[in-house]
Write a protein that holds these residues in place. Structure first.
Motif, short mmCIF file in Angstrom:
data_model
loop_
_atom_site.label_atom_id
_atom_site.label_comp_id
_atom_site.label_asym_id
_atom_site.label_seq_id
_atom_site.Cartn_x
_atom_site.Cartn_y
_atom_site.Cartn_z
N UNK A 1 -39.00 -80.92 51.01
CA UNK A 1 -38.56 -81.68 49.83
C UNK A 1 -38.84 -80.90 48.54
N UNK A 2 -40.04 -80.31 48.48
CA UNK A 2 -40.43 -79.58 47.27
C UNK A 2 -39.61 -78.30 47.12
N UNK A 3 -39.35 -77.63 48.23
CA UNK A 3 -38.55 -76.39 48.13
C UNK A 3 -37.14 -76.72 47.65
N UNK A 4 -36.62 -77.83 48.14
CA UNK A 4 -35.29 -78.26 47.71
C UNK A 4 -35.29 -78.53 46.20
N UNK A 5 -36.33 -79.23 45.75
CA UNK A 5 -36.47 -79.53 44.32
C UNK A 5 -36.60 -78.25 43.51
N UNK B 1 -46.60 -79.45 55.75
CA UNK B 1 -47.59 -79.20 54.70
C UNK B 1 -47.14 -79.79 53.36
N UNK B 2 -48.13 -80.14 52.56
CA UNK B 2 -47.83 -80.61 51.21
C UNK B 2 -47.79 -79.41 50.27
N UNK B 3 -46.82 -79.42 49.41
CA UNK B 3 -46.63 -78.29 48.50
C UNK B 3 -46.59 -78.82 47.07
N UNK B 4 -47.19 -78.05 46.16
CA UNK B 4 -47.09 -78.43 44.75
C UNK B 4 -46.04 -77.56 44.06
N UNK B 5 -45.28 -78.19 43.23
CA UNK B 5 -44.25 -77.50 42.45
C UNK B 5 -44.70 -77.52 40.99
N UNK B 6 -44.75 -76.36 40.37
CA UNK B 6 -45.14 -76.27 38.97
C UNK B 6 -43.96 -75.79 38.14
N UNK C 1 -45.60 -81.42 40.69
CA UNK C 1 -45.14 -82.44 41.63
C UNK C 1 -45.70 -82.04 42.99
N UNK C 2 -46.08 -83.01 43.77
CA UNK C 2 -46.56 -82.69 45.12
C UNK C 2 -45.74 -83.48 46.14
N UNK C 3 -45.50 -82.84 47.28
CA UNK C 3 -44.73 -83.54 48.32
C UNK C 3 -44.55 -82.65 49.53
N UNK C 4 -43.83 -83.15 50.54
CA UNK C 4 -43.59 -82.36 51.74
C UNK C 4 -42.84 -81.06 51.41
N UNK C 5 -43.16 -80.03 52.15
CA UNK C 5 -42.64 -78.69 51.85
C UNK C 5 -41.12 -78.64 51.69
#
Lengths: 319, 148
Positions: free
Chosen positions: A230-234, A41-46, A224-228
């Motif tokens: 990757x985004x969780x790591x960020x 899934x794609x996840x957004x990071x705010x 930022x949006x990206x694969x789950x």
């Protein structure tokens, strides 16, 4: 008054140029990662610390999704019984301080104290796009669906406006507009009451490899949006870097919207204005995990074992 | 033996009552039409409560159906003993369990169904429920049994 205000004033002059350069690179990065993402899934990071509350995302959302907004037929059909509420936002389309059928994203304001200094924080709020969205799973009519890229959306051509999705949403996100949709063609007086609206994370833009409008328009690269993974790591790296806090990773069993804040979310939740169209920032248990799935799994086995037990006992008695 | 039969019947009727009520409770109708305002029925307007009750009743129904099915098999009872209305109810129950099972699967995380699939499943499940209620009413009034 606060450091946020001076920053905002500074940015007024330069955000367009700087924002467009920054946004272009982040969009390219996101689009590339999306092209490589088939199943995750794609996840957004705010990053809340970056948000200046300029509402560029809000206006971009309204502009890009204007063609999806309801155009209700008036006068509304008389509904039975009288207690059924008419919900009409068609004359208040410019409301931006809460969620409405014409405003799927708004900015929430919070004050907090960090290292003895009072700061203002602004938080873009919209649908969290849950991992296992109750609005989709519990819709009795199949008008809401979840896509493999993690977004959930309501089909306005199918929705009957019963508002169950809003009642089961832990954040009460969907908003109803009366006088529009399929119910008008069935039994408008006795069943249904319009269509429910909420952020669909610009599904049609994502299909074309573009990022959601709110992300593209942000001059501060808040999202930022990206694969789950990757985004969780960020998100964790960012939280560690700012000694901050994460919201959305575990709420309702996990969502596809992750907030990172320099202030604990309990503190933000106390500060923000909550109520109709203004969601909270509380911790949320997994609403769809109630143990009944386990009962469903055990049930067939229990039936067979009971029958076999009865057969075994009666065979023993016969001997 | 008779006691077991009676117990099965009570469990079946009670389960059918709660599964039907909580099933209709999946639609936002009980509050709209004041039924949830009746003292003791407020839970019908609480969707998570009706969801849990529906799942719990479905678990009992599945266990009961499989118990009876395997009891039938282990005892070597002949299929020719089953009456016409009995067969009809068995087919409807099987349809309800299969369509319901597919919807339970849909509700698991990471499972994605399209609008059409969900709508078809919903309509099939609802139609089968209505059919079961009609057939059950018919067998109750005319005292038709499951088996001869």
């Amino acid at each position: 008054m606060t450091s946020k205000l001076s920053r905002r004033a500074f940015l007024k002059g330069s955000l367009t140029a700087a924002g467009s350069v920054a946004a272009t690179t982040s969009i390219a990065r996101a689009a590339t990662s999306m092209a490589h993402t088939k199943k995750e899934p794609l996840v957004t990071l705010l990053d809340i610390s970056k948000c200046i509350g300029c509402e560029e995302c809000v206006y971009a959302c309204q502009e890009v999704n204007a063609n999806k907004y309801p155009e209700p037929q008036k006068p509304f059909p008389k509904m039975v019984p009288d207690r059924v509420p008419v919900q009409d936002w068609s004359d208040k389309r410019d409301v931006t301080d809460r969620l409405t059928p014409y405003n799927w994203l708004f900015i929430q304001h919070a004050s907090a104290t960090v290292n003895g200094e009072e700061i203002e924080l602004t938080i873009p709020r919209r649908c969290m796009h849950c991992d296992n969205p109750p609005c989709v799973k519990l819709c009795p009519w199949g008008s809401a669906k979840q896509e493999e890229n993690g977004l959930s959306r309501i089909d306005p051509d199918i929705c009957l406006g019963g508002s169950k999705c809003k009642k089961v949403c832990p954040w009460d996100i969907p908003e109803r507009q009366t006088g529009v949709g399929l119910y008008l063609d069935i039994l408008p007086a006795f069943a249904g009451n319009g269509v429910m609206y909420k952020c669909d994370r610009c599904y049609n833009r994502l299909e074309k490899g573009e990022v959601p409008a709110c992300i593209e328009a942000c001059p501060e690269d808040v999202q930022t949006i990206g694969p789950k993974s990757e985004i969780l790591e960020k998100a964790h790296a960012l939280a560690k870097e700012m000694n901050g806090y994460i919201y959305g990773e575990h709420e309702n069993g996990g969502t596809n919207t992750i907030y990172v804040s320099p202030v604990p979310f309990e503190q933000l939740n106390q500060s923000i204005e909550k109520g109709k169209g203004k969601p909270h920032l509380n911790t949320v248990k997994n609403m769809m995990a109630d143990g009944t799935n386990l009962a469903m799994l055990i049930a067939p086995l229990a039936g067979v074992v009971a029958a076999f037990g009865k057969f075994y006992l009666s065979s023993k008695e016969d001997k | 033996m008779k006691t077991t039969g009676k117990l099965r019947r009570y469990i079946y009727v009670l389960t059918l009552f709660f599964i039907t009520l909580s099933g209709f409770g999946q639609m936002p109708i009980f509050k709209r039409y004041y039924i949830a305002d009746i003292p003791g029925l407020g839970w019908l307007a609480q969707f998570y409560v009706t969801h849990i009750i529906h799942y719990a009743a479905a678990s009992v129904l599945i266990a009961l159906v499989l118990y009876i099915l395997f009891d039938f098999i282990f005892n070597g009872s002949g299929l020719n003993r089953i009456t016409g209305s009995g067969y009809l109810k068995i087919v409807i129950l099987a349809g309800l369990i299969v369509s319901g099972g597919l919807m339970v699967f849909k509700n698991l995380p990471g499972v994605y169904y399209g609008h059409t699939t969900i709508i078809v499943l919903d309509l099939v499940h609802l139609s089968l429920c209505m059919m079961l209620l009609c057939v059950s009413l018919y067998t109750l009034i005319w005292e038709k049994k499951w088996v001869n």
